[in-house]
Design a protein around this motif. Structure first.
Motif, short mmCIF file in Angstrom:
data_model
loop_
_atom_site.label_atom_id
_atom_site.label_comp_id
_atom_site.label_asym_id
_atom_site.label_seq_id
_atom_site.Cartn_x
_atom_site.Cartn_y
_atom_site.Cartn_z
N PRO A 144 0.84 -1.20 0.00
CA PRO A 144 0.00 0.00 0.00
C PRO A 144 0.88 1.26 0.00
N LEU A 146 0.64 5.94 -0.38
CA LEU A 146 -0.13 7.18 -0.46
C LEU A 146 0.66 8.14 -1.34
N THR A 148 0.82 11.75 -3.08
CA THR A 148 0.26 13.09 -2.90
C THR A 148 0.69 13.99 -4.03
N ALA A 157 -4.54 13.45 -2.43
CA ALA A 157 -3.80 12.20 -2.25
C ALA A 157 -4.54 11.06 -2.93
N ARG A 159 -4.73 7.07 -2.52
CA ARG A 159 -4.39 5.99 -1.58
C ARG A 159 -4.60 4.64 -2.28
N ASP A 161 -4.53 0.58 -1.56
CA ASP A 161 -4.60 -0.33 -0.41
C ASP A 161 -3.77 -1.60 -0.59
N GLU A 169 -8.35 11.17 -2.17
CA GLU A 169 -8.75 11.83 -0.91
C GLU A 169 -8.47 13.32 -0.99
#
Length: 169
Positions: A144, A146, A148, A157, A159, A161, A169
């Motif tokens: 996973p 993130l 940005t 961002a 994301r 998983d 997000e």
């Protein structure tokens, strides 16, 4: 009897309402205010701000990352997402070298709609100072992360998983 006929049209003229002669000033002002408000709304939506442009770019990248991940599994070869502050592209691993996916319409090289864009990823996936690179392997489970994207004070961002879901997000 002649006088009765003569007075009858005069009576009809008095009873008949007068025809409208035009719009009042108040009606014209209301129409102008409504037209100005509609033009303002259209102009506001036609020229998105930094935040909206960044959100749209992140949505596009998230969908392309999903596609690249699926392609890596289907082709049984690693596919990488590589990005700098002005553009991004997708690479495929062939004969121990990364080759651009130039023939693919969806995974072709693209420029950001508004550049430059600041990029950061957590956790850091590569140790070198080159362009940011995310590699999707042949396995359906990845690490996973993130990702940005930022322009000025605005940031969005993406994301991941690790099992194939990418959310903005």
């Amino acid at each position: 009897m002649g006088s009765l006929i003569h007075s009858s049209p005069t009576l009809i003229q008095r009873v008949r309402p007068t025809a409208a002669r035009g719009f009042t000033l108040l009606e014209l002002l209301v129409v102008l205010v409504i037209a100005a408000l509609l033009m303002g709304v259209v102009a506001f939506n036609a020229m998105p701000g930094e935040r909206q442009a960044l959100q749209n770019e992140a949505q596009r990248i998230a969908l392309l990352l999903q596609l690249a991940r699926d392609e890596a599994i289907v082709r049984n070869r690693p596919i990488a997402f590589e990005a700098d502050n002005t553009r991004y592209r997708f690479l495929i691993r062939e004969e121990n070298q990364w080759q651009p996916l130039g023939q693919d319409d969806l995974l072709r090289e693209r420029e950001y709609s508004r550049a430059p864009i600041g990029l950061s990823i957590v956790p850091q996936l590569s140790a070198d100072n080159g362009p940011l690179r995310i590699v999707f392997g042949r396995e359906p489970v990845d690490k996973p992360f993130l990702l940005t994207l930022a322009i000025g004070e605005s940031s969005v961002a993406i994301r991941a998983d690790g099992v194939g879901h990418f959310t903005v997000e």
